[in-house]
Design a protein around this motif. Sequence first.
Motif, PDB file in Angstrom:
ATOM      1  N   LYS A 237       0.980  -1.157   0.152  1.00  0.00           N
ATOM      2  CA  LYS A 237       0.031  -0.097   0.206  1.00  0.00           C
ATOM      3  C   LYS A 237       0.770   1.300   0.015  1.00  0.00           C
ATOM      4  O   LYS A 237       0.470   2.269  -0.725  1.00  0.00           O
ATOM      5  CB  LYS A 237      -0.844  -0.019   1.289  1.00  0.00           C
ATOM      6  N   GLN A 238       1.930   1.193   0.726  1.00  0.00           N
ATOM      7  CA  GLN A 238       2.812   2.360   0.740  1.00  0.00           C
ATOM      8  C   GLN A 238       3.375   2.771  -0.315  1.00  0.00           C
ATOM      9  O   GLN A 238       3.630   3.768  -1.024  1.00  0.00           O
ATOM     10  CB  GLN A 238       4.005   2.093   1.848  1.00  0.00           C
ATOM     11  N   TRP A 239       3.870   1.645  -1.128  1.00  0.00           N
ATOM     12  CA  TRP A 239       4.431   1.993  -2.476  1.00  0.00           C
ATOM     13  C   TRP A 239       3.593   2.188  -3.733  1.00  0.00           C
ATOM     14  O   TRP A 239       3.815   3.263  -4.458  1.00  0.00           O
ATOM     15  CB  TRP A 239       5.118   0.595  -3.212  1.00  0.00           C
ATOM     16  N   ALA A 240       2.404   1.843  -3.545  1.00  0.00           N
ATOM     17  CA  ALA A 240       1.384   2.067  -4.563  1.00  0.00           C
ATOM     18  C   ALA A 240       0.714   3.588  -4.349  1.00  0.00           C
ATOM     19  O   ALA A 240       0.812   4.391  -5.379  1.00  0.00           O
ATOM     20  CB  ALA A 240       0.164   1.301  -4.692  1.00  0.00           C
ATOM     21  N   ASP A 241       0.721   3.947  -3.051  1.00  0.00           N
ATOM     22  CA  ASP A 241       0.373   5.366  -2.714  1.00  0.00           C
ATOM     23  C   ASP A 241       1.409   6.242  -3.274  1.00  0.00           C
ATOM     24  O   ASP A 241       1.200   7.322  -3.812  1.00  0.00           O
ATOM     25  CB  ASP A 241       0.133   5.517  -1.347  1.00  0.00           C
ATOM     26  N   LEU A 242       2.591   6.036  -3.075  1.00  0.00           N
ATOM     27  CA  LEU A 242       3.896   6.723  -3.457  1.00  0.00           C
ATOM     28  C   LEU A 242       3.946   6.938  -5.017  1.00  0.00           C
ATOM     29  O   LEU A 242       4.078   7.632  -5.899  1.00  0.00           O
ATOM     30  CB  LEU A 242       5.010   6.288  -2.893  1.00  0.00           C
TER      31      LEU A 242
ATOM     32  N   LEU B  89      -5.966  -6.339  -2.906  1.00  0.00           N
ATOM     33  CA  LEU B  89      -4.653  -5.453  -2.795  1.00  0.00           C
ATOM     34  C   LEU B  89      -4.983  -4.170  -2.252  1.00  0.00           C
ATOM     35  O   LEU B  89      -6.389  -3.678  -2.402  1.00  0.00           O
ATOM     36  CB  LEU B  89      -4.343  -4.983  -4.249  1.00  0.00           C
ATOM     37  N   ASP B  90      -4.289  -3.455  -1.651  1.00  0.00           N
ATOM     38  CA  ASP B  90      -4.596  -2.119  -1.111  1.00  0.00           C
ATOM     39  C   ASP B  90      -4.288  -1.104  -2.151  1.00  0.00           C
ATOM     40  O   ASP B  90      -3.280  -0.389  -2.226  1.00  0.00           O
ATOM     41  CB  ASP B  90      -3.806  -1.779   0.002  1.00  0.00           C
TER      42      ASP B  90
END
Length: 342
Positions: A1-6, A249-250
Amino acid sequence: KQWADLFVRTHGDNGKIALMYYAAAVYRDVIYGRFKFFPHLFGFGPPGTGKSTLGWSLSYLFGQERKPFNLNAGTAPGFYRTFAQFRNAIQWFDEYSNSIDLKRIQDLKNAYDGAGHVKGDYSAGGNSNKTVSTPINSACYISGQELPTADNALFKRCILLQFHKTNYNDAERSLAAELQQWQEGALTHLTAQLTSLRDLVVKDWSRVYDETIKEIKEILSSRYGEIEERIIHNMTIPLSMYKLLERELDWPYSYDEIRAVAILQIYEQNKLISKAAETSQFWDTVQYLFNMIQILDGTDFVIKTVKSVKLRVDRNQETEREFEEPTELLFISLSRIHALYM
């Protein structure tokens, strides 16, 4: 989730579509198995707008840093071998322009349809009828400074991402730098996580796609009227993958949010393709009129090499544009030529 948001905060709406496309590309074989085609992702815009940054971000999801294939310089065997090297990955093809060899444009169209390179196999002797085929195993991201208008059939085979922004503030540059740190630390575990959902994709993706395409067509029909069918199918493929994996997935955005982005992108691309077709038709007719000696060089048009040209802004104002080097320009008598065109 952190990577996708970034990823999405760095690449914006283009990143939202690219993230879905990545998820679909990991299951290209499943999707191709039903349709016998898989759409290209096309990044269009001037230098410094983020096309290449997105290309690198997608590349890192499949392993170590690999330079893109240059469409202006790479060989034909190298082109097809790039598609064949990995299965269910994204290969990056850079420096697209409408002046590249027409054979290469045809090759890109063939890759959409999964048609690989076929050549004769002469290892068994000169009279052998055997052939050897280089398969298309991967999806592809194409980037360039020109829209693929040399052949509208290629344009219709792409999901278009437009890049316009050239100036970035410190916060935006900081986001890109942070994403780059993640990428250099390796991201293949994300792809491994995606591949672990294969049973679900094989079982339910086709059903979800049918539901999604019906929904998208109804929205487009009510808002915009008739839209090119192929463009709708291309965008619905990654959109339906999002819908299927929404709970697994987030994702950093909701389905309603990405559906709105996708619908607008479909409409914008359809509009660009229509304009390209009209422009092409006009110049084809001009060529025909010249061949039939209905318009004359020196009378209806003239080609000059100049260092500058005067442009009329309105009735009362003119401006002059200077070129770095002498440049060939076409001057035409539009009133007469357009009348013959009509």
